[in-house]
Structures are given as structure tokens and as C-alpha cells.
Scaffold this motif. Structure first.
Motif, PDB file in Angstrom:
ATOM      1  N   GLN A  75      90.622  49.199  52.046  1.00  0.00           N
ATOM      2  CA  GLN A  75      92.042  49.501  51.897  1.00  0.00           C
ATOM      3  C   GLN A  75      92.822  49.140  53.155  1.00  0.00           C
ATOM      4  OE1 GLN A  75      91.670  53.658  50.772  1.00  0.00           O
ATOM      5  NE2 GLN A  75      92.271  53.210  48.656  1.00  0.00           N
ATOM      6  N   TRP A  78      93.342  45.521  52.981  1.00  0.00           N
ATOM      7  CA  TRP A  78      94.289  45.193  51.911  1.00  0.00           C
ATOM      8  C   TRP A  78      95.726  45.520  52.305  1.00  0.00           C
ATOM      9  CZ3 TRP A  78      96.979  48.763  48.584  1.00  0.00           C
ATOM     10  CH2 TRP A  78      97.651  48.127  47.537  1.00  0.00           C
ATOM     11  N   SER A  92      87.942  45.217  45.534  1.00  0.00           N
ATOM     12  CA  SER A  92      87.290  45.233  44.225  1.00  0.00           C
ATOM     13  C   SER A  92      85.831  45.661  44.351  1.00  0.00           C
ATOM     14  CB  SER A  92      87.386  43.850  43.581  1.00  0.00           C
ATOM     15  OG  SER A  92      86.681  43.811  42.350  1.00  0.00           O
ATOM     16  N   ARG A  95      85.707  49.436  44.953  1.00  0.00           N
ATOM     17  CA  ARG A  95      86.101  50.162  43.746  1.00  0.00           C
ATOM     18  C   ARG A  95      84.996  50.113  42.687  1.00  0.00           C
ATOM     19  NH1 ARG A  95      90.045  53.875  44.443  1.00  0.00           N
ATOM     20  NH2 ARG A  95      91.957  52.986  45.301  1.00  0.00           N
ATOM     21  N   ASP A 100      85.293  52.978  39.960  1.00  0.00           N
ATOM     22  CA  ASP A 100      86.725  52.891  39.637  1.00  0.00           C
ATOM     23  C   ASP A 100      86.984  51.517  39.015  1.00  0.00           C
ATOM     24  OD1 ASP A 100      87.007  55.376  40.826  1.00  0.00           O
ATOM     25  OD2 ASP A 100      87.520  54.535  42.783  1.00  0.00           O
ATOM     26  N   HIS A 101      86.592  51.349  37.773  1.00  0.00           N
ATOM     27  CA  HIS A 101      86.508  50.012  37.193  1.00  0.00           C
ATOM     28  C   HIS A 101      87.857  49.368  36.912  1.00  0.00           C
ATOM     29  CE1 HIS A 101      82.271  50.512  37.105  1.00  0.00           C
ATOM     30  NE2 HIS A 101      82.309  51.517  36.253  1.00  0.00           N
ATOM     31  N   ALA A 102      88.817  50.132  36.467  1.00  0.00           N
ATOM     32  CA  ALA A 102      90.121  49.541  36.186  1.00  0.00           C
ATOM     33  C   ALA A 102      90.716  48.941  37.461  1.00  0.00           C
ATOM     34  CB  ALA A 102      91.066  50.592  35.604  1.00  0.00           C
ATOM     35  N   GLU A 103      90.612  49.690  38.570  1.00  0.00           N
ATOM     36  CA  GLU A 103      91.143  49.189  39.835  1.00  0.00           C
ATOM     37  C   GLU A 103      90.337  48.002  40.335  1.00  0.00           C
ATOM     38  OE1 GLU A 103      90.370  52.228  39.105  1.00  0.00           O
ATOM     39  OE2 GLU A 103      92.082  53.554  39.479  1.00  0.00           O
ATOM     40  N   ALA A 106      91.295  44.948  38.278  1.00  0.00           N
ATOM     41  CA  ALA A 106      92.655  44.512  38.611  1.00  0.00           C
ATOM     42  C   ALA A 106      92.674  43.783  39.946  1.00  0.00           C
ATOM     43  CB  ALA A 106      93.592  45.717  38.653  1.00  0.00           C
ATOM     44  N   ALA A 107      91.957  44.298  40.944  1.00  0.00           N
ATOM     45  CA  ALA A 107      91.924  43.648  42.256  1.00  0.00           C
ATOM     46  C   ALA A 107      91.240  42.289  42.173  1.00  0.00           C
ATOM     47  CB  ALA A 107      91.208  44.546  43.264  1.00  0.00           C
TER      48      ALA A 107
END
Length: 297
Positions: A75, A78, A92, A95, A100-103, A106-107
Motif C-alpha cells: 500500500q 501504491w 494484488s 490482497r 481479499d479477492h475482489a481487490e 481489481a488491482a
């Protein structure tokens, strides 16, 4: 699923600490993540704007199983470079390991948009999808990329894993075979073939093949909390070191006493030898157990 390649050139401009980053890369390539983390800690403290150092710190902590620390490092990188493909890549990765798969997806997708010709980023997206249980999405996404980036063994292995997970074992073996043609010693490819063989051992018809594929896909998933790997702390490392040193001293004492007694300079009771040998045995057991713990966590 695969071993990460050495990081590419740092995103940050060259600085006097470029040698530190290069040394950290070398340590990470040799599997010395703890040393890399200790090397990088003063650098990120001294230069908190050094994006490349944060990327390497994220990788080191991932290798150590420190997922919370890896996410913080990712982070930090990032925030310094929110549109950078490398920053998005490590965000990614962290995560995904945390579940934290959605994040994570998305990354990785954002990284692919920033650098669409980079197979490493498409591979990260597919890995994130496999970890989320989206094998069909991973296979579909890599279908065209695998033709364009057929030189990337890591990507081909991931493609093979996705194909097997959707019930296409022959195509999966073909993809992994292409990876081995590029790199005959590719550890991920060889591990994939073994996993395929084990999964296929229970498949005798179409129905059992579907079950085997589903179970294989499930084995690739990462559930929240599952990715954490316990690593020995500094106290355990110190204990192992002290035990090894003690073992050497006890063995040296036994040998010294024997030499002196043989030379007629010392008359040692049998109880002394028994005590020294027993102490050496205890130190040896402690050293062996500590070393085994380090290898298995």
C-alpha cells in the motif's frame, strides 16, 4: 504456484541507494527474504518515498508469510505510484494472499490496463482469479495472451492450471509441456504435472473427471486467513544458534579431556565424560529441532 522473478528495474529514479536495491534483489532471488527485509528497513525509513524499496519490502514479507506487513508495504508503494503497474502488481499479490479477492483482481486488472503487453501482469490477474475460484475467467483471459506471450513459461503454467480446473486435462498438459520446452527445469511446471497426475488418478469417466477438476480448482483457492504462513522469530533463530555453539563446545571438551588423559596430564572420571556427552546430545537435539522448524514453516 510459482516463484516470483527478480524485480525489474526500480520505478524510482536512480539514487545512491541503488546498490541496496540490487543487493535486496539478489537476496530475494536466493531465498534470503529475512536478510532482504532487514536490509530494506533502514532504507524505507530514510527514504519513505522510495517506491522500489517498498515493492521489494512487500515481496520479502510475502516470502516470510508476514501478510499484514506485506500489505502495508504494498500500500505504501501504491500510494506513491497509484497508477504504476509494479505497485498494482504487489498490491494484488498481497490482497490475494490475504483472501481479499475482489481487490486483488481489481488491482491486477488495472495493472494490465497500464501495461497491456506485459505477460507477468496478465499472469498475476489469472493467479488472482484462480485464488478466487474463478478458473473459467482465468482460462478465458489467458487464451489469447498465451498465444502472444508463448515465450513466458510462468504464464503457460498458470494457463495449464486454469485449463485443468475447468476440465480440460489434455490442453492443460499441452500448455505445461510448452512451458517445459522453454525452461526444462521449471519447478512450477513439474509440480503442475505431478498435481495433474494425482488428480487424474481418480478419474475413470466424464463424471469423475468433472469431480477431479472441481477438486483441483478448489485446491488452488485461497480462503481468508489461509495464506498466512508462520515463520520462526528472532528468538527461535537465536536458540538454534546458541544450541549449535554449545554442541561444538561440548564436543571440543570431550575431545580435549580425552587428549589430556591420553597424554597423562589429566585423570577424568567417567561421570565427566557422561555429563559432557549428555550435554552435547541435548544441544544437538535442540539444534536439529530448531533447524527442522525453520525448514518446515
Amino acid at each position: 504456484m510459482r516463484t516470483e522473478p527478480i524485480l525489474a528495474a526500480a520505478i524510482t529514479p536512480p539514487t545512491a541507494d541503488g546498490g541496496v536495491l540490487a543487493e535486496a534483489d539478489a537476496m530475494l532471488a536466493r531465498g534470503r527474504a529475512r536478510h532482504a527485509e532487514r536490509l530494506l528497513a533502514p532504507l524505507v525509513g530514510r527514504e519513505p518515498e522510495n517506491t522500489g524499496a517498498w515493492h521489494r519490502m512487500a515481496r520479502a514479507r510475502l516470502d516470510l508469510g508476514d501478510l499484514g506487513g506485506a500489505l502495508l508495504a504494498a500500500q505504501a508503494g501504491w500510494h506513491l505510484d497509484p497508477y504504476g503497474a509494479e505497485s498494482l502488481y504487489w498490491l494484488s499479490q498481497a490482497r490475494s494472499r490475504l483472501g481479499d479477492h475482489a481487490e486483488a483482481i481489481a488491482a491486477a486488472a488495472a495493472a494490465c490496463r497500464e501495461d497491456p503487453g506485459n505477460p507477468r501482469l496478465h499472469n498475476r490477474l489469472a493467479e488472482a482469479q484462480l485464488a478466487a475460484g474463478l478458473a473459467a475467467d482465468a482460462a478465458e483471459g489467458l487464451h489469447s495472451v498465451a498465444d502472444l506471450a508463448g515465450y513466458d513459461a510462468d504464464l503457460l503454467v498458470t494457463y495449464g492450471l486454469a485449463l485443468f480446473a475447468i476440465g480440460r486435462p489434455l490442453s492443460a498438459r499441452e500448455a505445461v509441456g510448452r512451458a517445459l520446452a522453454i525452461d526444462f527445469g521449471h519447478a512450477g511446471a513439474r509440480a503442475a504435472l505431478k498435481a495433474f497426475a494425482m488428480a487424474m488418478s481418480s478419474a475413470v469417466d466424464a463424471a469423475s473427471l468433472a469431480v477431479a477438476a472441481d477438486e483441483f480448482g478448489e485446491s488452488l483457492r485461497i480462503h481468508p486467513g489461509q495464506g498466512a504462513v508462520r515463520r520462526p522469530g528472532a528468538g527461535q533463530d537465536a536458540l538454534a544458534h546458541v544450541a549449535r555453539v554449545a554442541l561444538l563446545w561440548f564436543l571440543a571438551a570431550v575431545a580435549g579431556a580425552g587428549i589430556l588423559e591420553a597424554a597423562g596430564l589429566l585423570v577424568a572420571p567417567a561421570s565427566l565424560y557422561l555429563a559432557l556427552v549428555s550435554a552435547a546430545g541435548v544441544a544437538g537435539c535442540v539444534s536439529a529441532l530448531a533447524g527442522r522448524s525453520r525448514r518446515t514453516v
